[in-house]
Design an enzyme around this catalytic site. Structure first.
Site, PDB file in Angstrom:
ATOM      1  CG  PHE A 248     -21.752 -14.428  33.507  1.00  0.00           C
ATOM      2  CD1 PHE A 248     -22.623 -14.287  32.443  1.00  0.00           C
ATOM      3  CD2 PHE A 248     -21.282 -13.267  34.112  1.00  0.00           C
ATOM      4  CE1 PHE A 248     -23.020 -13.035  31.977  1.00  0.00           C
ATOM      5  CE2 PHE A 248     -21.661 -12.011  33.659  1.00  0.00           C
ATOM      6  CZ  PHE A 248     -22.538 -11.892  32.586  1.00  0.00           C
TER       7      PHE A 248
ATOM      8  CB  SER B  63     -15.637  -6.675  35.292  1.00  0.00           C
ATOM      9  OG  SER B  63     -15.100  -6.866  36.596  1.00  0.00           O
TER      10      SER B  63
ATOM     11  CB  CYS C 246     -15.588  -9.275  26.326  1.00  0.00           C
ATOM     12  SG  CYS C 246     -14.655 -10.537  25.447  1.00  0.00           S
TER      13      CYS C 246
ATOM     14  CD  GLU D 182     -19.506 -16.796  41.537  1.00  0.00           C
ATOM     15  OE1 GLU D 182     -19.511 -15.684  42.094  1.00  0.00           O
ATOM     16  OE2 GLU D 182     -18.555 -17.209  40.840  1.00  0.00           O
TER      17      GLU D 182
ATOM     18  CD  GLU E 292     -17.960  -4.768  29.127  1.00  0.00           C
ATOM     19  OE1 GLU E 292     -17.781  -5.570  28.203  1.00  0.00           O
ATOM     20  OE2 GLU E 292     -17.348  -4.847  30.222  1.00  0.00           O
TER      21      GLU E 292
ATOM     22  CE  LYS F  64     -14.085 -18.537  40.663  1.00  0.00           C
ATOM     23  NZ  LYS F  64     -15.526 -18.053  40.536  1.00  0.00           N
TER      24      LYS F  64
END
Length: 498
Positions: free
Chosen positions: A150, A227, A282, A177, A384, A174
């Site tokens: 995202f 993740s 990240c 969402e 994290e 993909k």
């Protein structure tokens, strides 16, 4: 009316058939802005079939023509950069300037991909043995999948799709969402630029869609960013089904601050690296490692007013430093980590949990938070956080500071701020982390190098973009050729060079 997204398959918008949808929010207002369909296995299979049908013609297209199409796509991306950035800002929450920058970093990979006639060249050995030539070529894999996070809904889809397509593969993407608008627009722009239909397909979905991509035998490779827990699952599942896989996971990026560093510059660098994009990067610097208490005391004194004065607002306003987080659930997760740090005994110098933006009280906002005297055994340090939280640790030596970054389970990025050349060189050489910055807070390489971490931050043998992407998305075929002037005699020993 709330917009209802579709899938994008074979160059056409295709309405979702599963009956399952997920809300897409405007993080600045907290309102539902759209609904995205969650694809069934059958719908993902439709996208795979479209990509498979497009592969023979696309892979047989000349490498020069693929480059020209990518060049037109790149130019269109530049023209549409403001539109793409607004989509990112509206659905992710990045402030508009940061959204523009994130789109640009994706376009830079598209620019690099335009050089594919040179990048995808094989090797040739003339007369390797008497009358024998040996040469190699890099061939596309087939249908490949990209599963994107995202936090960069323009940049990371472009990292994956551009390099996959230009090397002759077809793609099923993909996206997250949570913010699918920008990836859908990228697929439209590909066709508008002259890209063949079916080469870039987008299916929106959740775990059902992911599992289909990981197990369908028609998918030859999977690229993932997310993740670490999901990266492990993606890597293990994809490779168990015979697929090539690169899976990038989480991070806990340290900045080592030496006593000779310019602390004014360090404070400025930390502000952008820790709080930019609300810490949802990240490559965010989430840990400052101060060598010596004097350095730490001075840095806390400099950072505290800066953090308290962060310019926070709704993402489309200009001149801001931070916008909202992506969802209410993610905001709560970050707040839980802040409370965890307090409970573990760290010194919460600035608490951003009470921040509200007048007129946007339902938005997913947090202020910046700053911790001092964090200890390595604290879970809030080990995990994290992925939010606007900077933790400061105190060490007494260069070696102790470097060990913190090297020993942490994550190994994505790190940086050192110093005026000491030998110390910087030693840090870059010895630290057990995949990307290192020297007086550079966020060491994300440019598109002609490659992005990738170590340890629990990355799974697989190839990094993202750059020449590593050419290697990931192609397989080598080697040809040994002979055109004899006389009849070939039988030879029952293993062939040897002569």
């Amino acid at each position: 009316m709330v917009k209802e997204y579709t899938h994008y398959i074979n160059g056409e918008h295709v309405a979702g058939r599963s009956g399952r949808f997920q809300d897409v929010f405007n993080p600045s207002t907290g309102e539902v802005s759209a609904k995205t369909p969650l694809a069934s296995t059958a719908e993902v299979e439709d996208a795979i079939a479209a990509a498979q049908a497009a592969f023979p013609e696309w892979s047989g297209t000349s490498i020069v023509q693929r480059s020209r199409i990518m060049t037109r796509f790149t130019q269109l991306l530049y023209e549409k950069q403001p539109e793409l950035a607004e989509l990112v800002a509206r659905e992710h929450g990045k402030v508009i300037e940061d959204a523009m920058g994130s789109v640009l970093r994706g376009i830079e990979v598209a620019e690099f991909a335009c050089g594919i006639p040179h990048l995808q060249k094989g090797e040739f050995s003339d007369n390797a043995s008497r009358d024998i030539d040996i040469y190699s070529m890099r061939k596309p894999l087939g249908v490949v999948a990209g599963i994107t996070p995202f936090n960069f809904p323009a940049m990371i889809p472009l990292w994956m799709a551009c390099m996959a397509m230009v090397t002759g593969n077809t793609v099923v993407l993909k996206p997250s969402e949570k913010d699918p608008g920008c990836p859908m627009r990228l697929a439209e722009l590909w066709v508008e630029a002259g890209g063949p239909k079916g080469v870039l397909n987008v299916v929106n979905g959740d775990k059902e869609a992911v599992d289909c991509l990981l197990t369908d035998e028609r998918i030859k490779a999977v690229s993932f960013v997310g993740s670490t827990a999901i990266a492990k699952y993606v890597y293990s599942t994809a490779t168990a089904h015979g697929k090539r896989c690169q899976a990038m996971g989480g991070a806990k990026n340290h900045m080592l601050i030496m006593p000779d560093a310019d602390l004014e510059g360090v404070a400025n660098a930390l502000m952008g690296a820790a709080y930019g994009s609300a810490g949802e990067r990240c490559m965010a610097i989430s840990v400052g490692v101060c060598v010596g208490d004097e350095v730490a005391d001075r840095l806390v004194e400099m950072l505290k007013p800066r953090v308290e004065a962060l310019k926070i607002g709704q993402s489309l306003d200009k001149g801001l430093e931070m916008g909202p987080l992506v969802t209410a659930e993610h905001r709560q997760k970050v707040m839980n980590y802040i409370q965890m740090g307090v409970d573990e005994g760290a010194d919460l110098v600035v608490d951003g949990r009470d921040f509200t933006l007048p007129g946007y009280e339902n938005g997913f906002f947090l202020g910046g938070s700053l911790f001092d005297r964090v200890k390595p055994d604290m879970k809030s340090y080990q995990d994290e956080i992925f939010g606007p939280v900077l933790q400061l640790l105190r060490v007494q030596s260069f070696e102790e500071g470097m060990a913190l970054a090297s020993d942490h389970e994550y190994g994505n990025g790190t940086s050192i701020f110093t005026n000491n050349g030998p110390a910087a060189r030693a840090y870059a050489d010895k630290v057990e982390v995949g990307m290192v910055g020297i007086n550079v807070p966020i060491p994300v390489p440019l598109a002609f190098h490659s992005f990738g971490g170590w340890k629990q931050s990355a799974f697989g043998d190839h990094n993202q973009f750059g020449m590593e992407a050419v290697r990931f998305y192609t397989k080598v075929k080697t040809i040994t050729s002979r055109w004899p002037e006389s009849a070939i005699a039988a030879d029952f020993s293993i062939p040897t060079l002569k």
